[in-house]
Design a protein around this motif. Structure first.
Motif, PDB file in Angstrom:
ATOM      1  N   LYS A  11       0.826  -1.218   0.000  1.00 49.67           N
ATOM      2  CA  LYS A  11       0.000   0.000   0.000  1.00 49.67           C
ATOM      3  C   LYS A  11       0.859   1.266   0.000  1.00 49.67           C
ATOM      4  O   LYS A  11       0.555   2.239  -0.700  1.00 49.67           O
ATOM      5  CB  LYS A  11      -0.932  -0.014   1.206  1.00 49.67           C
ATOM      6  CG  LYS A  11      -2.016  -1.077   1.104  1.00 49.67           C
ATOM      7  CD  LYS A  11      -2.851  -1.158   2.379  1.00 49.67           C
ATOM      8  CE  LYS A  11      -3.904  -2.253   2.291  1.00 49.67           C
ATOM      9  NZ  LYS A  11      -4.704  -2.378   3.522  1.00 49.67           N
ATOM     10  N   ASP A  12       1.956   1.248   0.778  1.00 46.81           N
ATOM     11  CA  ASP A  12       2.873   2.399   0.788  1.00 46.81           C
ATOM     12  C   ASP A  12       3.502   2.607  -0.582  1.00 46.81           C
ATOM     13  O   ASP A  12       3.657   3.740  -1.053  1.00 46.81           O
ATOM     14  CB  ASP A  12       3.973   2.185   1.829  1.00 46.81           C
ATOM     15  CG  ASP A  12       3.472   2.329   3.254  1.00 46.81           C
ATOM     16  OD1 ASP A  12       2.346   2.841   3.442  1.00 46.81           O
ATOM     17  OD2 ASP A  12       4.209   1.935   4.180  1.00 46.81           O
ATOM     18  N   LEU A  13       3.866   1.494  -1.207  1.00 47.67           N
ATOM     19  CA  LEU A  13       4.497   1.534  -2.525  1.00 47.67           C
ATOM     20  C   LEU A  13       3.535   2.118  -3.556  1.00 47.67           C
ATOM     21  O   LEU A  13       3.904   2.996  -4.350  1.00 47.67           O
ATOM     22  CB  LEU A  13       4.911   0.116  -2.922  1.00 47.67           C
ATOM     23  CG  LEU A  13       5.815  -0.069  -4.136  1.00 47.67           C
ATOM     24  CD1 LEU A  13       7.171   0.596  -3.887  1.00 47.67           C
ATOM     25  CD2 LEU A  13       6.023  -1.553  -4.412  1.00 47.67           C
ATOM     26  N   MET A  14       2.305   1.645  -3.531  1.00 49.34           N
ATOM     27  CA  MET A  14       1.307   2.161  -4.471  1.00 49.34           C
ATOM     28  C   MET A  14       1.044   3.646  -4.252  1.00 49.34           C
ATOM     29  O   MET A  14       0.938   4.422  -5.215  1.00 49.34           O
ATOM     30  CB  MET A  14       0.008   1.363  -4.324  1.00 49.34           C
ATOM     31  CG  MET A  14       0.099  -0.070  -4.818  1.00 49.34           C
ATOM     32  SD  MET A  14      -1.384  -1.052  -4.429  1.00 49.34           S
ATOM     33  CE  MET A  14      -2.645  -0.131  -5.310  1.00 49.34           C
ATOM     34  N   LYS A  15       0.982   4.051  -2.998  1.00 51.67           N
ATOM     35  CA  LYS A  15       0.726   5.464  -2.688  1.00 51.67           C
ATOM     36  C   LYS A  15       1.868   6.349  -3.177  1.00 51.67           C
ATOM     37  O   LYS A  15       1.639   7.394  -3.796  1.00 51.67           O
ATOM     38  CB  LYS A  15       0.539   5.623  -1.179  1.00 51.67           C
ATOM     39  CG  LYS A  15       0.173   7.035  -0.754  1.00 51.67           C
ATOM     40  CD  LYS A  15      -0.069   7.110   0.743  1.00 51.67           C
ATOM     41  CE  LYS A  15      -0.438   8.529   1.178  1.00 51.67           C
ATOM     42  NZ  LYS A  15      -0.686   8.600   2.652  1.00 51.67           N
ATOM     43  N   SER A  16       3.106   5.915  -2.906  1.00 52.61           N
ATOM     44  CA  SER A  16       4.257   6.740  -3.295  1.00 52.61           C
ATOM     45  C   SER A  16       4.428   6.807  -4.808  1.00 52.61           C
ATOM     46  O   SER A  16       4.949   7.790  -5.336  1.00 52.61           O
ATOM     47  CB  SER A  16       5.536   6.197  -2.649  1.00 52.61           C
ATOM     48  OG  SER A  16       5.827   4.900  -3.122  1.00 52.61           O
ATOM     49  N   ALA A  17       3.982   5.756  -5.517  1.00 51.34           N
ATOM     50  CA  ALA A  17       4.096   5.746  -6.978  1.00 51.34           C
ATOM     51  C   ALA A  17       2.836   6.256  -7.652  1.00 51.34           C
ATOM     52  O   ALA A  17       2.761   6.295  -8.884  1.00 51.34           O
ATOM     53  CB  ALA A  17       4.386   4.329  -7.455  1.00 51.34           C
ATOM     54  N   MET A  18       1.838   6.633  -6.834  1.00 49.95           N
ATOM     55  CA  MET A  18       0.545   7.115  -7.335  1.00 49.95           C
ATOM     56  C   MET A  18      -0.110   6.104  -8.272  1.00 49.95           C
ATOM     57  O   MET A  18      -0.618   6.436  -9.343  1.00 49.95           O
ATOM     58  CB  MET A  18       0.716   8.475  -8.012  1.00 49.95           C
ATOM     59  CG  MET A  18       1.118   9.581  -7.037  1.00 49.95           C
ATOM     60  SD  MET A  18       1.207  11.233  -7.776  1.00 49.95           S
ATOM     61  CE  MET A  18       2.652  11.057  -8.822  1.00 49.95           C
ATOM     62  N   VAL A  19      -0.062   4.839  -7.840  1.00 48.51           N
ATOM     63  CA  VAL A  19      -0.692   3.749  -8.593  1.00 48.51           C
ATOM     64  C   VAL A  19      -1.942   3.313  -7.844  1.00 48.51           C
ATOM     65  O   VAL A  19      -1.873   2.900  -6.687  1.00 48.51           O
ATOM     66  CB  VAL A  19       0.279   2.561  -8.757  1.00 48.51           C
ATOM     67  CG1 VAL A  19      -0.449   1.346  -9.324  1.00 48.51           C
ATOM     68  CG2 VAL A  19       1.444   2.945  -9.652  1.00 48.51           C
ATOM     69  N   LYS A  20      -3.099   3.400  -8.497  1.00 43.67           N
ATOM     70  CA  LYS A  20      -4.359   3.016  -7.878  1.00 43.67           C
ATOM     71  C   LYS A  20      -4.637   1.525  -8.104  1.00 43.67           C
ATOM     72  O   LYS A  20      -4.043   0.902  -8.982  1.00 43.67           O
ATOM     73  CB  LYS A  20      -5.500   3.855  -8.441  1.00 43.67           C
ATOM     74  CG  LYS A  20      -5.348   5.357  -8.172  1.00 43.67           C
ATOM     75  CD  LYS A  20      -6.538   6.125  -8.691  1.00 43.67           C
ATOM     76  CE  LYS A  20      -6.367   7.626  -8.478  1.00 43.67           C
ATOM     77  NZ  LYS A  20      -6.225   7.981  -7.059  1.00 43.67           N
TER      78      LYS A  20
END
Length: 322
Positions: free
Chosen positions: A50-59
């Motif tokens: 979830k942190d990775l997706m948030k930092s990469a702006m991947v939904k």
């Protein structure tokens, strides 16, 4: 669209977002030792994703698959990690709990596989091998790997296929931690090579060699050993010859069983391959059952991503494909 791969290692748990070109566009790691129970690890992996997706702006709707490479024996039907010695896992409902931790939007996209299979997938795809039948053999503290037949990973009835390190090559050999004697990895892993070198260094001639200057077994490593070989040390060269005999015997067995188009060697030891690869190939070519065939397995060094952690991430992200 993106895929996410998670590689669980003894030191780090690494997660990466992989794009359509099989490139890691964002990566994060946490220390494995910081999660002491299965529940803590599952929650930590979910948080990492979830942190990775948030930092990469991947939904969530941009993610097509999430794969995890686990160092252990798995049951894909129940979603359990049956046994993972290095993690202290036994009969853990890993996949079910990870899906819950990730939530509804991601749950149906989650897969897992043995970490060696994941690494083989990563190598096979990033190395762009023109081969239907492919074997990857990793030489490290032990010996592991993966097998791809007709473009599909051979997993076995219990997801434990390709335990190359635990075929016996010396029936009267040393005790292996698997409970058998004379296993391949006890002689042909990096640890096996260092054991051979240490034993030779304690002999009367060995004490006069460059290896004899090392006073403790734990101080002897591949850099010291191969440096001695490069300098023409006779004892080290003799050890290397013995090691190559064992390594070739195991590779011959693998080729005789699978007859792959390509067999790749990976692991830190391949950095010194200029000292032994040609001789190894010669030993194997003379020993395989199909030696008189017009076509035989090509032995080569790993040519995919050099970082073993990245190979594991990419392979995990692509588990669902194979």
């Amino acid at each position: 669209m993106f895929r996410i791969g998670i590689d669980i290692g003894g030191t780090n748990i690494a997660a990466g977002i992989v794009d359509e070109s099989y490139k890691i566009v964002k990566k994060k790691t946490i220390k494995t030792r910081n999660v002491s129970t299965p529940s803590e690890m599952i929650q930590a992996i979910a948080g990492l994703v979830k942190d990775l997706m948030k930092s990469a702006m991947v939904k969530a709707d941009m993610v097509t698959a999430i794969g995890v490479g686990v160092p252990g024996t798995l049951d894909p039907e129940s979603g359990k990690v049956l046994y993972a010695n290095n993690l202290g896992f036994e009969d853990v409902p890993f996949l079910t709990e990870l899906k819950k931790a990730l939530g509804e939007e991601l749950a149906d996209k989650v897969y897992f596989d043995n970490d060696a299979n994941a690494a083989a997938i990563g190598e096979y795809i990033t190395g762009d091998y023109n081969a239907k039948n492919f074997v990857m053999m990793t030489i490290g503290t032990g010996i592991g790997g993966g097998v791809i037949i007709n473009g599909r990973v051979l997993r076995g009835c219990n997801y434990a296929a390709a335990e190359f390190g635990h075929m016996t090559i010396n029936f009267d050999g040393v005790d292996c931690n698997c409970g058998r004697k004379g296993c391949f990895e006890d002689y042909a892993s990096v640890e096996g090579l260092m054991n051979l070198a240490w034993e030779a260094s304690r002999s009367s001639s060995g004490k006069k060699s460059l290896l004899g200057k090392v006073s403790k077994r734990e101080e002897l490593d591949g850099e010291i050993f191969f440096d001695a070989v490069r300098k023409g040390d006779k004892v080290a060269k003799k050890v290397l010859d013995e090691y190559l005999f064992y390594l070739s015997e195991g590779i011959i067995n693998i080729i005789n069983i699978f007859q792959p188009d390509v067999l790749t060697l990976s692991g830190g030891i391949t950095k010194a391959a200029d000292l032994y690869l040609d001789k190894l190939k010669d030993l194997v070519s003379k020993g395989i059952y199909s030696r008189n065939s017009s076509k035989n397995t090509e032995i080569m060094l790993s040519k995919g991503i050099s970082d073993s952690g990245d190979i594991g991430i990419i392979g995990a992200a692509l588990i669902y494909k194979m």
